[in-house]
Motif scaffolding. Structure first.
Motif, PDB file in Angstrom:
ATOM      1  N   GLY A  58     -15.470   9.005   0.566  1.00  0.00           N
ATOM      2  CA  GLY A  58     -14.066   8.647   0.761  1.00  0.00           C
ATOM      3  C   GLY A  58     -13.247   9.878   1.089  1.00  0.00           C
ATOM      4  O   GLY A  58     -13.135  10.797   0.269  1.00  0.00           O
ATOM      5  N   THR A  59     -12.673   9.912   2.296  1.00  0.00           N
ATOM      6  CA  THR A  59     -11.800  11.037   2.669  1.00  0.00           C
ATOM      7  C   THR A  59     -10.372  10.563   2.909  1.00  0.00           C
ATOM      8  O   THR A  59      -9.752  10.865   3.919  1.00  0.00           O
ATOM      9  CB  THR A  59     -12.336  11.825   3.889  1.00  0.00           C
ATOM     10  OG1 THR A  59     -12.360  10.942   5.014  1.00  0.00           O
ATOM     11  CG2 THR A  59     -13.711  12.392   3.645  1.00  0.00           C
ATOM     12  N   GLY A 100     -10.203  12.699  -1.486  1.00  0.00           N
ATOM     13  CA  GLY A 100     -11.480  13.221  -0.989  1.00  0.00           C
ATOM     14  C   GLY A 100     -11.267  14.382  -0.021  1.00  0.00           C
ATOM     15  O   GLY A 100     -12.039  15.358  -0.020  1.00  0.00           O
ATOM     16  N   ASP A 153     -16.573   8.928   5.333  1.00  0.00           N
ATOM     17  CA  ASP A 153     -15.552   7.871   5.250  1.00  0.00           C
ATOM     18  C   ASP A 153     -15.922   6.720   6.181  1.00  0.00           C
ATOM     19  O   ASP A 153     -16.454   6.935   7.272  1.00  0.00           O
ATOM     20  CB  ASP A 153     -14.143   8.366   5.584  1.00  0.00           C
ATOM     21  CG  ASP A 153     -13.091   7.457   4.945  1.00  0.00           C
ATOM     22  OD1 ASP A 153     -12.480   7.869   3.940  1.00  0.00           O
ATOM     23  OD2 ASP A 153     -12.915   6.297   5.414  1.00  0.00           O
ATOM     24  N   ARG A 158       5.568  10.534   1.852  1.00  0.00           N
ATOM     25  CA  ARG A 158       5.282  10.364   0.426  1.00  0.00           C
ATOM     26  C   ARG A 158       6.261  11.227  -0.353  1.00  0.00           C
ATOM     27  O   ARG A 158       6.647  12.301   0.100  1.00  0.00           O
ATOM     28  CB  ARG A 158       3.857  10.835   0.081  1.00  0.00           C
ATOM     29  CG  ARG A 158       2.748   9.925   0.553  1.00  0.00           C
ATOM     30  CD  ARG A 158       2.726   8.643  -0.268  1.00  0.00           C
ATOM     31  NE  ARG A 158       1.649   7.741   0.111  1.00  0.00           N
ATOM     32  CZ  ARG A 158       1.722   6.847   1.098  1.00  0.00           C
ATOM     33  NH1 ARG A 158       2.804   6.731   1.825  1.00  0.00           N
ATOM     34  NH2 ARG A 158       0.700   6.054   1.351  1.00  0.00           N
ATOM     35  N   ILE A 159       6.592  10.755  -1.539  1.00  0.00           N
ATOM     36  CA  ILE A 159       7.507  11.506  -2.401  1.00  0.00           C
ATOM     37  C   ILE A 159       6.751  12.588  -3.158  1.00  0.00           C
ATOM     38  O   ILE A 159       5.672  12.330  -3.698  1.00  0.00           O
ATOM     39  CB  ILE A 159       8.190  10.553  -3.408  1.00  0.00           C
ATOM     40  CG1 ILE A 159       9.214   9.669  -2.684  1.00  0.00           C
ATOM     41  CG2 ILE A 159       8.844  11.333  -4.554  1.00  0.00           C
ATOM     42  CD1 ILE A 159       9.883   8.628  -3.574  1.00  0.00           C
ATOM     43  N   THR A 168     -14.540   9.264  -4.423  1.00  0.00           N
ATOM     44  CA  THR A 168     -13.088   9.144  -4.223  1.00  0.00           C
ATOM     45  C   THR A 168     -12.799   7.934  -3.317  1.00  0.00           C
ATOM     46  O   THR A 168     -12.180   8.083  -2.259  1.00  0.00           O
ATOM     47  CB  THR A 168     -12.531  10.440  -3.594  1.00  0.00           C
ATOM     48  OG1 THR A 168     -13.329  10.778  -2.446  1.00  0.00           O
ATOM     49  CG2 THR A 168     -12.552  11.603  -4.554  1.00  0.00           C
ATOM     50  N   PRO A 221      -8.894   2.378  -3.373  1.00  0.00           N
ATOM     51  CA  PRO A 221      -8.874   0.941  -3.668  1.00  0.00           C
ATOM     52  C   PRO A 221     -10.212   0.238  -3.439  1.00  0.00           C
ATOM     53  O   PRO A 221     -10.365  -0.927  -3.827  1.00  0.00           O
ATOM     54  CB  PRO A 221      -7.804   0.400  -2.709  1.00  0.00           C
ATOM     55  CG  PRO A 221      -7.638   1.446  -1.662  1.00  0.00           C
ATOM     56  CD  PRO A 221      -7.978   2.757  -2.299  1.00  0.00           C
ATOM     57  N   ALA A 274      -3.273  -0.470   1.005  1.00  0.00           N
ATOM     58  CA  ALA A 274      -3.993  -0.822  -0.227  1.00  0.00           C
ATOM     59  C   ALA A 274      -4.025   0.411  -1.127  1.00  0.00           C
ATOM     60  O   ALA A 274      -4.200   1.528  -0.651  1.00  0.00           O
ATOM     61  CB  ALA A 274      -5.413  -1.248   0.113  1.00  0.00           C
ATOM     62  N   LYS A 280       1.205  13.250  -4.232  1.00  0.00           N
ATOM     63  CA  LYS A 280       1.791  14.580  -4.505  1.00  0.00           C
ATOM     64  C   LYS A 280       0.840  15.465  -5.285  1.00  0.00           C
ATOM     65  O   LYS A 280       0.879  16.682  -5.198  1.00  0.00           O
ATOM     66  CB  LYS A 280       3.111  14.416  -5.265  1.00  0.00           C
ATOM     67  CG  LYS A 280       2.937  13.820  -6.638  1.00  0.00           C
ATOM     68  CD  LYS A 280       4.231  13.530  -7.339  1.00  0.00           C
ATOM     69  CE  LYS A 280       4.877  12.230  -6.935  1.00  0.00           C
ATOM     70  NZ  LYS A 280       4.030  11.016  -7.156  1.00  0.00           N
TER      71      LYS A 280
HETATM   72  C1  FAD Z   1       2.709   2.497   0.363  1.00  0.00           C
HETATM   73  C2  FAD Z   1       2.378   3.550  -0.665  1.00  0.00           C
HETATM   74  C3  FAD Z   1       3.383   4.427  -1.077  1.00  0.00           C
HETATM   75  C4  FAD Z   1       3.066   5.450  -1.978  1.00  0.00           C
HETATM   76  N1  FAD Z   1       4.042   6.350  -2.312  1.00  0.00           N
HETATM   77  C5  FAD Z   1       3.690   7.472  -3.006  1.00  0.00           C
HETATM   78  C6  FAD Z   1       4.601   8.536  -3.145  1.00  0.00           C
HETATM   79  O1  FAD Z   1       5.726   8.456  -2.658  1.00  0.00           O
HETATM   80  N2  FAD Z   1       4.199   9.647  -3.811  1.00  0.00           N
HETATM   81  C7  FAD Z   1       2.935   9.760  -4.348  1.00  0.00           C
HETATM   82  O2  FAD Z   1       2.623  10.804  -4.940  1.00  0.00           O
HETATM   83  N3  FAD Z   1       2.032   8.762  -4.221  1.00  0.00           N
HETATM   84  C8  FAD Z   1       2.375   7.645  -3.547  1.00  0.00           C
HETATM   85  N4  FAD Z   1       1.472   6.646  -3.342  1.00  0.00           N
HETATM   86  C9  FAD Z   1       0.136   6.784  -3.925  1.00  0.00           C
HETATM   87  C10 FAD Z   1      -0.771   7.694  -3.119  1.00  0.00           C
HETATM   88  O3  FAD Z   1      -0.515   7.594  -1.742  1.00  0.00           O
HETATM   89  C11 FAD Z   1      -2.222   7.344  -3.472  1.00  0.00           C
HETATM   90  O4  FAD Z   1      -2.373   7.478  -4.884  1.00  0.00           O
HETATM   91  C12 FAD Z   1      -3.243   8.222  -2.781  1.00  0.00           C
HETATM   92  O5  FAD Z   1      -3.036   8.200  -1.386  1.00  0.00           O
HETATM   93  C13 FAD Z   1      -4.657   7.727  -3.140  1.00  0.00           C
HETATM   94  O6  FAD Z   1      -5.595   8.342  -2.287  1.00  0.00           O
HETATM   95  P1  FAD Z   1      -7.148   8.008  -2.385  1.00  0.00           P
HETATM   96  O7  FAD Z   1      -7.839   9.092  -1.655  1.00  0.00           O
HETATM   97  O8  FAD Z   1      -7.493   7.738  -3.823  1.00  0.00           O
HETATM   98  O9  FAD Z   1      -7.334   6.601  -1.667  1.00  0.00           O
HETATM   99  P2  FAD Z   1      -7.487   6.232  -0.076  1.00  0.00           P
HETATM  100  O10 FAD Z   1      -6.509   6.997   0.711  1.00  0.00           O
HETATM  101  O11 FAD Z   1      -7.438   4.767   0.007  1.00  0.00           O
HETATM  102  O12 FAD Z   1      -8.910   6.804   0.257  1.00  0.00           O
HETATM  103  C14 FAD Z   1     -10.116   6.171  -0.122  1.00  0.00           C
HETATM  104  C15 FAD Z   1     -11.077   6.362   1.038  1.00  0.00           C
HETATM  105  O13 FAD Z   1     -12.386   5.980   0.659  1.00  0.00           O
HETATM  106  C16 FAD Z   1     -13.006   5.426   1.784  1.00  0.00           C
HETATM  107  N5  FAD Z   1     -14.165   4.644   1.331  1.00  0.00           N
HETATM  108  C17 FAD Z   1     -14.158   3.673   0.383  1.00  0.00           C
HETATM  109  N6  FAD Z   1     -15.405   3.175   0.228  1.00  0.00           N
HETATM  110  C18 FAD Z   1     -16.205   3.867   1.089  1.00  0.00           C
HETATM  111  C19 FAD Z   1     -17.598   3.814   1.397  1.00  0.00           C
HETATM  112  N7  FAD Z   1     -18.437   2.943   0.811  1.00  0.00           N
HETATM  113  N8  FAD Z   1     -18.086   4.672   2.346  1.00  0.00           N
HETATM  114  C20 FAD Z   1     -17.267   5.566   2.959  1.00  0.00           C
HETATM  115  N9  FAD Z   1     -15.936   5.638   2.701  1.00  0.00           N
HETATM  116  C21 FAD Z   1     -15.418   4.804   1.777  1.00  0.00           C
HETATM  117  C22 FAD Z   1     -11.910   4.603   2.440  1.00  0.00           C
HETATM  118  O14 FAD Z   1     -12.172   4.317   3.800  1.00  0.00           O
HETATM  119  C23 FAD Z   1     -10.698   5.506   2.250  1.00  0.00           C
HETATM  120  O15 FAD Z   1     -10.469   6.334   3.361  1.00  0.00           O
HETATM  121  C24 FAD Z   1       1.746   5.568  -2.492  1.00  0.00           C
HETATM  122  C25 FAD Z   1       0.761   4.662  -2.103  1.00  0.00           C
HETATM  123  C26 FAD Z   1       1.068   3.679  -1.187  1.00  0.00           C
HETATM  124  C27 FAD Z   1      -0.036   2.747  -0.744  1.00  0.00           C
END
Ligand code: FAD
Length: 384
Positions: free
Chosen positions: A12-13, A17, A35, A51-52, A201, A204, A315, A347
């Motif tokens: 997951g990037t 990630g 990813d 993002r905030i 990482t 969702p 998501a 953030k």
């Molecule tokens: C609309 C919105 C507004 C937000 N506002 C804020 C804000 O203002 N300030 C703040 O600090 N946070 C905010 N957040 C929260 C923050 O953006 C998230 O907590 C953060 O982006 C989470 O990142 P992640 O890497 O965990 O998830 P993701 O970005 O979803 O990354 C997970 C990755 O894993 C990959 N993946 C999953 N399963 C597999 C697999 N089997 N093989 C390969 N790849 C896979 C996916 O394709 C995806 O790219 C907001 C979130 C949203 C949705």
């Protein structure tokens, strides 16, 4: 004798990630990052223009050291990737003084001794006429808040990781992660890869990836709506800070104009519905949500035309207590998990990338991550 670099795979990037890949690669690890989609894609949690960034944190004073470190790391990433990612334009939390988030930011600022300013309704109206406050409401100003650019952040971190030697495999869905005697075997696109350590990482998608499926992360749908500003310069970051608005009729985060046209709001007050599978993310908003967002704008943001000009859906992975899960993967050796950022992880992503890299390379970290331990959700017997 040559010692080979530890081989670390990241599944997951999204932003977490990507930051982990950057941190690991700068420390000389042999990084392989997978990813299912492209860099900076808009199907997960890490996209949507803005993002905030906040320093006075309603989620708790224990995050303040992590936020400070994160701020320094955002600047380090900007220097490493040559892009501007964080603009400190200040931040407001607006609402009644006894509203839980408003009192939580004041408590955090006072306990941590952070700079802040409390404006009454008249002072806020004079300085920030873009917001309409009711009599008795206040605005708490955090001067060290600002706005982050999500897509360039993910791409910048991955580009920097690659320059430091990481291999980034986009459009490679990981099908299987199997623990071996020495580490992990990863299968993606019909090929297998042997590594010493695995960092998970998946955001969702956590419930859909076998090693993380036991962690109680649920995908939720978050919708963002953009509203055209009548006076664009008055709504740009030099005049409009980011804001978290709490009101009996509505609640939302509010972002200044970055595209030359529109202010973004992310409504909070209708809740964020669960998504069975992020792969089935609906690409348009439910009419009720669009109507409620319009009503909130009409009531509280008088300088915007109250019909949305753009709507996007995302998501995000949520845990039951809305704090992330960061630590060694329970029941496995040589694996780290960082997921469930519950709507506030962006953030903090650089520091969580640093922590995941610490765990992968050293088995521990200087940061206090006890409250984020994945085992907090396990039955008491399993924790002993
Ligand atoms: C609309 C919105 C507004 C937000 N506002 C804020 C804000 O203002 N300030 C703040 O600090 N946070 C905010 N957040 C929260 C923050 O953006 C998230 O907590 C953060 O982006 C989470 O990142 P992640 O890497 O965990 O998830 P993701 O970005 O979803 O990354 C997970 C990755 O894993 C990959 N993946 C999953 N399963 C597999 C697999 N089997 N093989 C390969 N790849 C896979 C996916 O394709 C995806 O790219 C907001 C979130 C949203 C949705």
């Amino acid at each position: 004798m040559t010692v080979s670099a530890p081989r670390v795979a990241i599944v997951g990037t999204g932003v977490i990630g990507a930051m982990t890949a950057w941190q690991l690669a700068t420390r000389g690890a042999d990084v392989l990052a997978f990813d299912a989609y492209g860099r900076g894609h808009d199907r997960g949690a890490s996209a949507g223009e803005s993002r905030i960034f906040r320093t006075v944190y309603k989620e708790g004073v224990s995050y303040v050291p992590l936020l400070r470190r994160s701020h320094r790391l955002w600047r380090a990433l900007e220097a490493d990737c040559g892009r501007s990612l964080l603009r400190l334009c200040g931040g407001l939390t607006i609402g009644a003084p006894d509203e839980p988030d408003v009192s939580a930011v004041r408590r955090c600022a006072e306990e941590a001794g952070l700079p802040h300013e409390v404006l009454d309704a008249a002072a806020a109206a004079e300085r920030y006429p873009q917001h309409r406050l009711d009599p008795g409401e206040i605005a708490v100003r955090d001067p060290d808040a600002g706005v982050l650019r999500p897509e360039p952040s993910v791409q910048g971190a991955l580009d920097a990781a690659e320059r430091h030697g990481a291999r980034v495999l986009s459009y490679h869905r990981v099908e299987e992660c199997a623990e071996t005697a020495a580490g992990w075997r990863i299968t993606a696109e019909g090929q297998t890869h042997e590594v010493d350590h695995l960092v998970l990482t998946p955001g969702p998608w956590s419930p859909h990836l076998a090693p993380t499926s036991g962690i109680p992360v649920r995908a939720r749908l978050i919708t963002a709506c953009w509203f055209a500003a009548r006076d664009v310069p008055a709504h740009q970051p030099d005049r409009l800070p980011i804001a978290i608005r709490r009101h009996p009729d509505a609640g939302f985060s509010c972002f200044p104009v970055l595209d030359g046209v529109a202010v973004k709001i992310v409504p909070h007050h209708l809740g964020w519905p669960e998504l069975e599978d992020p792969a089935a993310l609906p690409r348009s908003a439910a009419p009720d949500l669009a109507r409620a967002a319009s009503a909130a704008v009409r009531r509280l943001l008088p300088g915007l035309a109250p019909d949305p000009v753009r709507i996007s859906t995302y998501a995000e992975g949520f845990t039951p207590d809305e704090h992330p899960v960061v630590g060694p993967l329970p029941g496995a050796a040589n694996a780290t998990v960082a997921t469930g950022f519950s709507g506030h992880g962006f953030k903090l992503a650089p520091v969580f990338g640093q922590i995941a890299a610490d765990l992968a390379l050293n088995g521990g970290t200087e940061h206090d991550i006890t409250p984020l331990d994945p085992r907090r959700f396990a039955p008491a017997a399993a924790r002993r």
